[in-house]
Design a protein around this motif. Sequence first.
Motif, PDB file in Angstrom:
ATOM      1  N   CYS A  35       0.740  -0.976  -0.269  1.00  0.00           N
ATOM      2  CA  CYS A  35      -0.259   0.198   0.325  1.00  0.00           C
ATOM      3  C   CYS A  35       0.827   1.301  -0.604  1.00  0.00           C
ATOM      4  O   CYS A  35       2.018   1.007   0.145  1.00  0.00           O
ATOM      5  CB  CYS A  35      -1.319   0.010   1.440  1.00  0.00           C
ATOM      6  SG  CYS A  35       0.587   0.343   2.646  1.00  0.00           S
ATOM      7  N   PRO A  36       0.436   2.539  -0.335  1.00  0.00           N
ATOM      8  CA  PRO A  36       1.211   3.733  -0.790  1.00  0.00           C
ATOM      9  C   PRO A  36       1.877   3.957   0.711  1.00  0.00           C
ATOM     10  O   PRO A  36       2.627   4.675   0.873  1.00  0.00           O
ATOM     11  CB  PRO A  36       0.197   4.721  -0.385  1.00  0.00           C
ATOM     12  CG  PRO A  36      -1.106   3.610  -1.350  1.00  0.00           C
ATOM     13  CD  PRO A  36      -0.809   3.041  -0.356  1.00  0.00           C
ATOM     14  N   ASN A  37       1.805   3.635   2.240  1.00  0.00           N
ATOM     15  CA  ASN A  37       1.991   3.888   3.345  1.00  0.00           C
ATOM     16  C   ASN A  37       3.230   2.450   4.032  1.00  0.00           C
ATOM     17  O   ASN A  37       3.901   3.239   4.681  1.00  0.00           O
ATOM     18  CB  ASN A  37       1.135   3.948   4.318  1.00  0.00           C
ATOM     19  CG  ASN A  37       0.055   4.408   3.730  1.00  0.00           C
ATOM     20  OD1 ASN A  37       0.022   5.378   3.945  1.00  0.00           O
ATOM     21  ND2 ASN A  37      -1.571   4.144   5.388  1.00  0.00           N
ATOM     22  N   CYS A  38       3.035   1.397   3.136  1.00  0.00           N
ATOM     23  CA  CYS A  38       4.560   0.542   3.578  1.00  0.00           C
ATOM     24  C   CYS A  38       5.505   0.572   2.121  1.00  0.00           C
ATOM     25  O   CYS A  38       5.410   0.453   1.744  1.00  0.00           O
ATOM     26  CB  CYS A  38       3.660  -0.723   3.568  1.00  0.00           C
ATOM     27  SG  CYS A  38       2.562  -0.969   4.327  1.00  0.00           S
ATOM     28  N   ARG A  39       6.678   0.234   2.575  1.00  0.00           N
ATOM     29  CA  ARG A  39       7.669  -0.254   2.118  1.00  0.00           C
ATOM     30  C   ARG A  39       7.600  -1.586   1.140  1.00  0.00           C
ATOM     31  O   ARG A  39       8.890  -1.388   0.129  1.00  0.00           O
ATOM     32  CB  ARG A  39       8.857   0.420   2.991  1.00  0.00           C
ATOM     33  CG  ARG A  39       9.188   1.976   3.354  1.00  0.00           C
ATOM     34  CD  ARG A  39      10.475   2.142   4.256  1.00  0.00           C
ATOM     35  NE  ARG A  39      10.838   2.854   3.313  1.00  0.00           N
ATOM     36  CZ  ARG A  39      12.390   2.887   3.670  1.00  0.00           C
ATOM     37  NH1 ARG A  39      13.213   2.863   5.006  1.00  0.00           N
ATOM     38  NH2 ARG A  39      13.211   3.958   3.030  1.00  0.00           N
ATOM     39  N   PHE A  40       7.873  -2.347   2.085  1.00  0.00           N
ATOM     40  CA  PHE A  40       7.612  -3.481   1.496  1.00  0.00           C
ATOM     41  C   PHE A  40       6.843  -4.291   2.269  1.00  0.00           C
ATOM     42  O   PHE A  40       6.182  -4.374   2.877  1.00  0.00           O
ATOM     43  CB  PHE A  40       8.838  -4.557   2.784  1.00  0.00           C
ATOM     44  CG  PHE A  40      10.192  -3.947   2.867  1.00  0.00           C
ATOM     45  CD1 PHE A  40      11.073  -3.991   1.845  1.00  0.00           C
ATOM     46  CD2 PHE A  40      10.513  -3.161   3.526  1.00  0.00           C
ATOM     47  CE1 PHE A  40      11.994  -3.271   1.335  1.00  0.00           C
ATOM     48  CE2 PHE A  40      11.873  -2.413   3.772  1.00  0.00           C
ATOM     49  CZ  PHE A  40      12.250  -2.224   2.171  1.00  0.00           C
ATOM     50  N   PRO A  41       6.240  -5.302   1.046  1.00  0.00           N
ATOM     51  CA  PRO A  41       4.773  -6.462   1.673  1.00  0.00           C
ATOM     52  C   PRO A  41       4.927  -7.405   2.514  1.00  0.00           C
ATOM     53  O   PRO A  41       5.866  -7.677   2.341  1.00  0.00           O
ATOM     54  CB  PRO A  41       4.707  -7.246   0.117  1.00  0.00           C
ATOM     55  CG  PRO A  41       6.741  -7.268  -0.549  1.00  0.00           C
ATOM     56  CD  PRO A  41       6.485  -5.815   0.216  1.00  0.00           C
ATOM     57  N   GLY A  42       4.335  -7.598   2.971  1.00  0.00           N
ATOM     58  CA  GLY A  42       3.832  -8.846   4.295  1.00  0.00           C
ATOM     59  C   GLY A  42       3.355  -8.638   4.578  1.00  0.00           C
ATOM     60  O   GLY A  42       1.733  -7.857   5.276  1.00  0.00           O
ATOM     61  N   ASP A  43       3.285  -9.042   6.433  1.00  0.00           N
ATOM     62  CA  ASP A  43       2.410  -9.386   7.659  1.00  0.00           C
ATOM     63  C   ASP A  43       2.335  -7.387   7.555  1.00  0.00           C
ATOM     64  O   ASP A  43       1.390  -7.180   8.812  1.00  0.00           O
ATOM     65  CB  ASP A  43       3.593  -9.880   8.659  1.00  0.00           C
ATOM     66  CG  ASP A  43       2.896 -11.872   8.193  1.00  0.00           C
ATOM     67  OD1 ASP A  43       3.523 -12.118   8.550  1.00  0.00           O
ATOM     68  OD2 ASP A  43       2.170 -11.742   7.868  1.00  0.00           O
ATOM     69  N   ASP A  44       3.034  -6.451   7.673  1.00  0.00           N
ATOM     70  CA  ASP A  44       2.994  -5.376   8.838  1.00  0.00           C
ATOM     71  C   ASP A  44       1.416  -4.893   7.743  1.00  0.00           C
ATOM     72  O   ASP A  44       1.368  -3.965   7.985  1.00  0.00           O
ATOM     73  CB  ASP A  44       4.193  -4.079   8.082  1.00  0.00           C
ATOM     74  CG  ASP A  44       5.632  -5.319   8.996  1.00  0.00           C
ATOM     75  OD1 ASP A  44       4.917  -5.766   9.787  1.00  0.00           O
ATOM     76  OD2 ASP A  44       6.388  -4.551   8.430  1.00  0.00           O
ATOM     77  N   CYS A  45       2.191  -4.964   6.761  1.00  0.00           N
ATOM     78  CA  CYS A  45       0.103  -4.582   5.529  1.00  0.00           C
ATOM     79  C   CYS A  45      -0.701  -6.031   5.091  1.00  0.00           C
ATOM     80  O   CYS A  45      -0.635  -6.432   4.373  1.00  0.00           O
ATOM     81  CB  CYS A  45       0.733  -3.322   4.592  1.00  0.00           C
ATOM     82  SG  CYS A  45      -0.619  -2.834   3.901  1.00  0.00           S
TER      83      CYS A  45
END
Length: 86
Positions: A35-45
């Motif tokens: 998403c636009p708020n994250c740097r890396f895909p995965g569990d944080d988003c």
Amino acid sequence: MKVKIKSWIAVASWKWDVPEDEVCGICRVQFDGTCPNCRFPGDDCALLVGKCGHSFHMHCLLDWINTESSRGLCPMCRQKFEYVEQ
């Protein structure tokens, strides 16, 4: 002939369990992206799926829900948004 492996490099990948052409209904980015708020895909988003069947990045949905105009409704179908625990 004998072959001896001296070293190896492991490679891994992950993917959400959704069709490849599915995109977030808010930011229009594919779910295996960020998403636009994250740097890396995965569990944080994480991916949130509503009972109405629409899916969104967690951060995109939280930003949407915090706007006055959302009134807690799904941005796609305007039904009350209740997520399905996976």
